[in-house]
Design a protein around this motif. Structure first.
Motif, PDB file in Angstrom:
ATOM      1  N   LYS A  16      32.100  36.656  -1.791  1.00 17.08           N
ATOM      2  CA  LYS A  16      32.015  35.423  -1.003  1.00 17.08           C
ATOM      3  C   LYS A  16      30.634  35.246  -0.377  1.00 17.08           C
ATOM      4  N   ASN A  17      30.058  36.318   0.124  1.00 20.53           N
ATOM      5  CA  ASN A  17      28.744  36.237   0.768  1.00 20.53           C
ATOM      6  C   ASN A  17      27.633  35.895  -0.211  1.00 20.53           C
ATOM      7  N   ASN A  18      27.804  36.255  -1.471  1.00 22.64           N
ATOM      8  CA  ASN A  18      26.744  36.052  -2.457  1.00 22.64           C
ATOM      9  C   ASN A  18      26.989  34.885  -3.407  1.00 22.64           C
ATOM     10  N   THR A  19      28.107  34.206  -3.246  1.00 27.86           N
ATOM     11  CA  THR A  19      28.424  33.060  -4.111  1.00 27.86           C
ATOM     12  C   THR A  19      28.912  31.891  -3.254  1.00 27.86           C
ATOM     13  N   LYS A  20      28.095  31.492  -2.317  1.00 32.62           N
ATOM     14  CA  LYS A  20      28.496  30.451  -1.368  1.00 32.62           C
ATOM     15  C   LYS A  20      28.720  29.090  -2.011  1.00 32.62           C
ATOM     16  N   SER A  21      28.192  28.879  -3.206  1.00 35.58           N
ATOM     17  CA  SER A  21      28.387  27.595  -3.886  1.00 35.58           C
ATOM     18  C   SER A  21      29.718  27.531  -4.634  1.00 35.58           C
ATOM     19  N   VAL A  22      30.461  28.617  -4.643  1.00 35.81           N
ATOM     20  CA  VAL A  22      31.771  28.645  -5.313  1.00 35.81           C
ATOM     21  C   VAL A  22      32.853  28.365  -4.279  1.00 35.81           C
ATOM     22  N   ILE A  23      33.815  27.547  -4.650  1.00 42.15           N
ATOM     23  CA  ILE A  23      35.002  27.343  -3.819  1.00 42.15           C
ATOM     24  C   ILE A  23      36.015  28.385  -4.267  1.00 42.15           C
ATOM     25  N   TRP A  24      36.321  29.341  -3.400  1.00 49.83           N
ATOM     26  CA  TRP A  24      37.254  30.419  -3.731  1.00 49.83           C
ATOM     27  C   TRP A  24      38.610  30.181  -3.083  1.00 49.83           C
TER      28      TRP A  24
END
Length: 139
Positions: free
Chosen positions: A12-20
């Motif tokens: 989550k910290n390294n893929t902020k452009s992804v909606i998880w």
């Protein structure tokens, strides 16, 4: 389970452009841990490499295989305790997860802050398609 939680935080910290969307399902056996959206939807299972192996339940193998075979983007992000990094595999890894040393990951992520691994992973999640020349059937 704690290792998967730590991997999820790092992801989550390294893929902020992804909606998880974290999936916590006791009824949908085998459903991957996460559904993500980055230019398109995809599924991601979080795993820990233990003794050079990935351990999947029979339900996980069936779910991943069924969806991967239908062309659904399914990935496995595995934390490697030896390198302290992670490796991204396609869902086809469920065919033979017993020894991953001879399997090439789609990308590797190291602990280095200058590592392009997270950007490579985003590219793979957004652009990956199954290779039509390769059978995705379990034999």
């Amino acid at each position: 389970m704690a290792e998967e939680k730590n991997l999820y935080k790092q992801l989550k910290n390294n893929t902020k452009s992804v909606i998880w969307t974290r999936i916590e399902s006791s009824t949908g056996l085998g459903i991957p841990d996460l559904f993500g959206f980055y230019r398109r939807g995809f599924w991601l299972e979080l795993k820990q490499i233990i003794n050079n192996k990935l351990n999947f339940s029979a339900h996980q193998i069936a779910w991943i295989h069924r969806h991967y075979s239908a062309g659904c983007p399914v990935f496995v992000l595995a934390r490697d305790p030896l390198s302290k990094g992670a490796k991204l595999f396609s869902g086809s890894i469920v065919r033979d997860p017993s020894s991953i040393s001879d399997k090439s990951p789609l990308c590797s992520i190291t602990r280095s802050t200058t590592n392009p691994g997270w950007d490579q992973m985003l590219h793979m999640l957004a652009a990956w398609t199954p290779d039509s020349r390769t059978s995705t059937k379990l034999h």
